[in-house]
Design a protein around this motif. Structure first.
Motif, PDB file in Angstrom:
ATOM      1  N   ALA A   1       0.804  -1.229  -0.251  1.00 60.17           N
ATOM      2  CA  ALA A   1       0.023  -0.041   0.057  1.00 60.17           C
ATOM      3  C   ALA A   1       0.899   1.197   0.060  1.00 60.17           C
ATOM      4  O   ALA A   1       2.098   1.378   0.363  1.00 60.17           O
ATOM      5  CB  ALA A   1      -0.977  -0.043   1.147  1.00 60.17           C
ATOM      6  N   GLY A   2       0.463   2.340  -0.449  1.00 56.49           N
ATOM      7  CA  GLY A   2       1.214   3.418  -0.480  1.00 56.49           C
ATOM      8  C   GLY A   2       2.141   3.707  -1.648  1.00 56.49           C
ATOM      9  O   GLY A   2       2.127   2.594  -2.574  1.00 56.49           O
ATOM     10  N   PHE A   3       3.124   4.773  -1.636  1.00 49.91           N
ATOM     11  CA  PHE A   3       3.757   4.697  -2.973  1.00 49.91           C
ATOM     12  C   PHE A   3       5.080   5.260  -2.087  1.00 49.91           C
ATOM     13  O   PHE A   3       5.095   6.066  -1.288  1.00 49.91           O
ATOM     14  CB  PHE A   3       3.519   5.559  -3.947  1.00 49.91           C
ATOM     15  N   PRO A   4       6.198   4.929  -2.813  1.00 45.78           N
ATOM     16  CA  PRO A   4       7.707   5.194  -2.057  1.00 45.78           C
ATOM     17  C   PRO A   4       7.652   6.598  -2.177  1.00 45.78           C
ATOM     18  O   PRO A   4       7.286   7.348  -3.200  1.00 45.78           O
ATOM     19  CB  PRO A   4       8.837   4.360  -3.076  1.00 45.78           C
ATOM     20  N   ALA A   5       8.380   7.178  -1.132  1.00 36.19           N
ATOM     21  CA  ALA A   5       8.504   8.722  -1.097  1.00 36.19           C
ATOM     22  C   ALA A   5       9.516   9.149  -2.294  1.00 36.19           C
ATOM     23  O   ALA A   5       9.573  10.473  -2.665  1.00 36.19           O
ATOM     24  CB  ALA A   5       9.252   9.137   0.288  1.00 36.19           C
TER      25      ALA A   5
END
Lengths: 79, 422
Positions: free
Chosen positions: B263-267
């Motif tokens: 989940a989410g995306f890499p900074a």
């Protein structure tokens, strides 16, 4: 007609009391909802939402109407 | 040869579609601004193919628009050809006078309902609207695609362009019910499915025991907050070769694609050197992307947008990744504290008894706003409101616990597979 509204209000109050873990108390037409049932204003708000759903009526549409007892609340749905 | 598309059980061949296109091309050629108002795939397909070919402007109206709204659009945007329902034999249309003061302007206009207020009209070029079709790799040529969104919206158009440009077949499920989706997916052995978390959850819940699962090559999740839970559920249930989640909107285009099943995306995606640029302003994600819309037309006034577009989506940085939390304007004010419906839903969905749920604001004359939830229970499980409230009290602060709880048979979703929070 009036009696059925009173019974409906009592039923809904008992339902919300149960949802909030309150022990049931005997309810009468003159029962003062906030003082005698243990429900707070939030509980009362939920009672009103449930009544609106059951009756498809919103007596507060034009603004708040004062009521204290079960009879007074039930009367709003008889109008 | 694969059919162009399948509507329910009806197969439409490429040859049949091409004949229809040849027949209607002269009509499209003598017009400039085309409006299509039909829920039928054939009318939509013919309009899309022919407008792109002729360089016309296409106004894609959702099927639910009322005649008065259509009349308003016709008057405001100098529409000179209206396309209505049709089948493989004949398409209904209505020609209006062509205003020669109007230049031909190749573009596609998409209506978005957004979360609040009036529908917005978003203008894209034929390039920007179809940009994700260029990302369809060799491996995914000539595959079966499920049309899981309304074809008139941005998400549906991504499927349309991706499928047609890779010589694939689009499978339409006209009934739109989940049992019908399951049956079509299995029967036609669909290879590529894209859907919102809510769509996937309802699909998996509706999947009949024993119904053969398709050989999924690509599963895509997007359109709502994508949690680790839904990524895991889709991965385990369908075991797709590729599982990605995307972040896209009609305004900014498809701007984030994540394929590490997390989940989410890499900074690291937030990098000024990248073509697609991101920044976070007061917890809200802003995007500058070449695939963004050309302009935004509010009904009545025209406004050209800035380079940076605020998405209205809240993000939070945790352990080197950004996570989406919900819509900024979707927060509910409970006694002065802001509650994100998506966060509460995430907690509720971890209960084994909860099949699906939607958290929303319920106005109250007594306390202003109540946090409300509609819950669909799994068939064999039971749960009382009292018990649920008690269990939630250890998981959430009191202001985040839904006060008004209803058990319902099903929840309502939009034609784009999103939960409707009202």
């Amino acid at each position: 007609m009036k009696n059925t509204s009173v019974e409906m209000v009592k039923e809904v109050i008992l339902e919300v009391m149960a949802e909030n873990g309150l022990n049931p108390v005997p309810l009468e037409g003159e029962t003062h909802i906030l003082r005698d049932t243990g429900l707070d204003s939030l509980g009362l708000a939920i009672v009103v939402v449930k009544l609106e759903e059951k009756t498809n009526k919103d007596p507060f549409e034009a603004g708040f109407v004062t009521f204290n007892t079960i009879d007074e609340l039930a009367a709003l749905y008889d109008a | 040869m694969m059919p162009e598309f399948i509507i329910g059980d009806e197969k439409v061949s490429r040859q049949a579609l091409n004949q229809l296109l040849d027949r209607y091309l002269p009509i499209f050629e003598r017009h400039r601004n085309i409006l299509v108002h039909s829920g039928q795939p054939i009318s939509q397909n013919v309009s899309l193919h022919l407008c792109e070919k002729t360089g016309n402007a296409l106004f894609l109206c959702p099927a639910y628009f009322k005649p008065a709204q259509i009349d308003e659009i016709i008057a405001q945007h100098h529409i000179d050809l209206c396309i209505y329902d049709g089948d493989i034999e004949h398409i209904q249309y209505h020609e209006l006078e062509v205003s020669h003061a109007v230049q031909r302007d190749p573009a596609i206009y998409v209506f978005t309902t957004g979360t609040t207020g009036m529908p917005k009209l978003i203008k894209h070029s034929w390039e920007t609207i179809s940009v994700s079709s260029r990302a369809v790799g060799k491996r995914l040529q000539e595959k079966m695609w499920l049309m899981s969104y309304a074809t008139t919206g941005y998400a549906g158009l991504q499927i349309f362009f991706s499928a047609t440009r890779s010589n694939g077949t689009i499978v339409y499920v006209p009934q739109g019910s989940f049992p019908a989706y399951c049956e079509s997916i299995s029967k036609h052995d669909v290879n590529i499915i894209s859907g919102t978390p809510t769509f996937w959850r309802l699909l998996i819940n509706a999947w009949p025991q024993g119904l053969p699962k398709p050989r999924l090559e690509q599963a895509t999740i997007g359109g709502e907050v994508v949690t680790q839970d839904i990524l895991d559920v889709v991965d385990q249930f369908f075991q797709p070769i590729n599982l990605t989640h995307i972040y896209a909107s009609t305004e900014v285009g498809t701007v984030i694609i994540v394929s590490d099943k997390k989940a989410g995306f890499p900074a690291s995606y937030i990098d000024p050197e990248r073509v697609i640029k991101f920044r976070v302003v007061e917890d809200v994600l802003e995007v500058s992307s070449p695939s963004r819309m050309k302009s935004q037309v509010r009904m009545g006034n025209f406004e050209v947008s800035d380079v940076w577009i605020s998405t209205g989506d809240l993000v939070q940085l945790r352990d080197g990744r950004y996570f989406f939390c919900g819509r900024r304007d979707g927060r509910v004010n409970i006694g002065g504290s802001k509650v994100l419906p998506e966060e509460v839903e995430g907690v509720l969905l971890r209960f084994e008894q909860v099949k699906e749920c939607v958290v929303y604001e319920k106005k109250s004359p007594i306390v202003g706003s109540l946090l409300a939830v509609d819950i669909v229970l799994t068939r064999e499980k039971s749960l009382s409101i009292e018990k649920l409230k008690k269990e939630l009290s250890v998981l959430l602060p009191s202001y985040k616990i839904p006060q008004y709880i209803r058990f319902v048979k099903e929840i309502v979703i939009s034609e784009n597979g999103k939960k409707i929070r009202k």
